[in-house]
Motif scaffolding. Structure first.
Motif, PDB file in Angstrom:
ATOM      1  N   ARG A  47       0.514 -44.020  19.594  1.00 32.48           N
ATOM      2  CA  ARG A  47      -0.860 -44.405  19.926  1.00 32.48           C
ATOM      3  C   ARG A  47      -1.825 -44.142  18.776  1.00 32.48           C
ATOM      4  NH1 ARG A  47       0.983 -42.230  24.968  1.00 32.48           N
ATOM      5  NH2 ARG A  47       0.227 -40.136  24.451  1.00 32.48           N
ATOM      6  N   ARG A  48      -1.382 -43.401  17.746  1.00 29.10           N
ATOM      7  CA  ARG A  48      -2.298 -43.028  16.678  1.00 29.10           C
ATOM      8  C   ARG A  48      -1.914 -43.593  15.311  1.00 29.10           C
ATOM      9  NH1 ARG A  48      -3.848 -36.800  16.839  1.00 29.10           N
ATOM     10  NH2 ARG A  48      -5.425 -37.677  15.420  1.00 29.10           N
ATOM     11  N   SER A  70       5.921 -40.572  21.530  1.00 29.39           N
ATOM     12  CA  SER A  70       4.998 -41.273  22.428  1.00 29.39           C
ATOM     13  C   SER A  70       3.551 -40.974  22.064  1.00 29.39           C
ATOM     14  CB  SER A  70       5.261 -40.861  23.882  1.00 29.39           C
ATOM     15  OG  SER A  70       6.544 -41.276  24.305  1.00 29.39           O
ATOM     16  N   ASP A  71       3.261 -39.731  21.730  1.00 30.00           N
ATOM     17  CA  ASP A  71       1.901 -39.358  21.329  1.00 30.00           C
ATOM     18  C   ASP A  71       1.529 -40.009  19.996  1.00 30.00           C
ATOM     19  OD1 ASP A  71       1.637 -37.795  23.586  1.00 30.00           O
ATOM     20  OD2 ASP A  71       2.201 -35.936  22.571  1.00 30.00           O
ATOM     21  N   GLN A  83      -2.098 -35.349  12.019  1.00 28.62           N
ATOM     22  CA  GLN A  83      -2.844 -34.141  12.378  1.00 28.62           C
ATOM     23  C   GLN A  83      -3.585 -33.518  11.201  1.00 28.62           C
ATOM     24  OE1 GLN A  83      -0.178 -31.396  14.371  1.00 28.62           O
ATOM     25  NE2 GLN A  83      -0.614 -32.361  16.334  1.00 28.62           N
ATOM     26  N   ALA A 140       8.750 -37.257  23.490  1.00 31.84           N
ATOM     27  CA  ALA A 140       7.370 -36.941  23.848  1.00 31.84           C
ATOM     28  C   ALA A 140       6.474 -36.956  22.614  1.00 31.84           C
ATOM     29  CB  ALA A 140       7.302 -35.572  24.528  1.00 31.84           C
TER      30      ALA A 140
END
Length: 322
Positions: free
Chosen positions: A249-250, A245-246, A146, A242
């Motif tokens: 993908r990154r 999981s996010d 982030q 959760a």
């Protein structure tokens, strides 16, 4: 009132008295734990939280983030060796130790990452190498995904990096999704259960290595039994899958040096799944295995400190994806 009614009313009264007694015991125990493990550093106010921070040394910056239910003293055995060549910053995650979230509920890992980005700015850390242990590894990854401009590299110790199907037995008591149940358990059952079998959970977390006798104080372990800390830890556990999981993908977006260290006999997180599979997704990531369990920052401080030094040197050498 019928005989059954009198019995039921009496049972409710006895239950309320018992619950009140357990809550009083939990509050008394929390104050005792705070005397055992007092605040070591200063409080830094950032967006969303007031963070308990300890700083030592000078040089390239290292930011160390502890894991689930932990506290900054989890790194006490590697602090001074690292501070000989680095500016070392230890921080209690929001809701843990002596760090307090401004929100009424435990912040998500994304919100915790935002607070740590604010800490990097407040302390004027120059793109530190972020060292994360266990769930702190997940938070380090979230911070790098982030806020990549604030992070120079990642050194992940036994990190939680992917969703899990089952909660490890050591954390079964924490697996509650209801805030009400978390609060009820925190103020009634946690301290008696810990006193009834104090070695059980610790042996699961440290195994197969022995539990160090000084961990409750020198490692800050006692603070995790305070009601507020227990509730925050349970909420962190509930939100971990959760968040992972996010992030999965990154992982391919990460362009900074990433090093991962795992104890080969880790009984909490699978080194293959959370180490090898994750390293394969990240450009240039390197995985190292050593003999040991999940708590290697505390059980193998010399090995871990030397490994972090090497990871920090890799960042200084400018190993980044073109």
């Amino acid at each position: 009132m019928s005989g059954f009614g009198r019995i039921a009313t009496g049972a409710v009264g006895v239950g309320m008295v018992a619950a009140g007694g357990l809550a009083l015991h939990a509050g008394t125990a929390a104050r005792r734990f705070e005397r055992m493990v007092p605040q070591d550093g200063t409080i830094v106010e950032v967006e969303g939280a007031r963070l308990h921070v300890v700083e030592r040394g000078q040089g390239p910056a290292l930011l160390l983030i502890h894991g689930l239910g932990g506290q900054l003293r989890n790194f006490s055995r590697i602090l001074e060796p690292l501070a000989a060549r680095h500016r070392v910053v230890l921080v209690d995650r929001p809701g843990s130790g002596y760090s307090v979230s401004d929100a009424l509920v435990q912040p998500s890992l994304a919100d915790q990452a935002r607070s740590l980005a604010g800490l990097i700015d407040a302390l004027r850390l120059d793109r530190p190498v972020v060292v994360g242990h266990s769930l702190g590894g997940a938070l380090a990854l979230m911070l790098a995904i982030q806020h990549p401009e604030r992070v120079g590299g990642l050194a992940l110790l036994s990190p939680f990096t992917r969703p899990v199907e089952a909660v490890p037995p050591a954390f079964a008591l924490l697996a509650l999704r209801s805030p009400l149940l978390r609060s009820l358990l925190a103020w009634t059952a946690v301290v008696p259960l810990a006193q009834w079998d104090p070695e059980r959970t610790a042996s699961l977390v440290f195994g197969p290595e022995p539990v160090p006798g000084d961990f409750a104080v020198a490692g800050g372990g006692a603070l995790g039994l305070r009601p507020a800390n227990f509730q925050a830890t349970s909420a962190d556990l509930a939100g971990a899958n959760a968040a992972a999981s996010d992030m999965v993908r990154r992982y391919a977006e990460l362009a900074m040096p990433v090093d991962i260290l795992f104890g080969a006999q880790d009984a909490i997180l699978d080194p293959e799944r959370h180490g090898a599979e994750t390293a394969a997704q990240i450009w240039g990531a390197r995985l190292t295995r050593v003999d040991g369990g999940h708590m290697i920052p505390y059980t193998q401080p010399e090995t871990v400190a030397a490994w972090i030094e090497a990871a920090a040197a890799r960042r200084r050498d400018g190993a980044r994806r073109p």
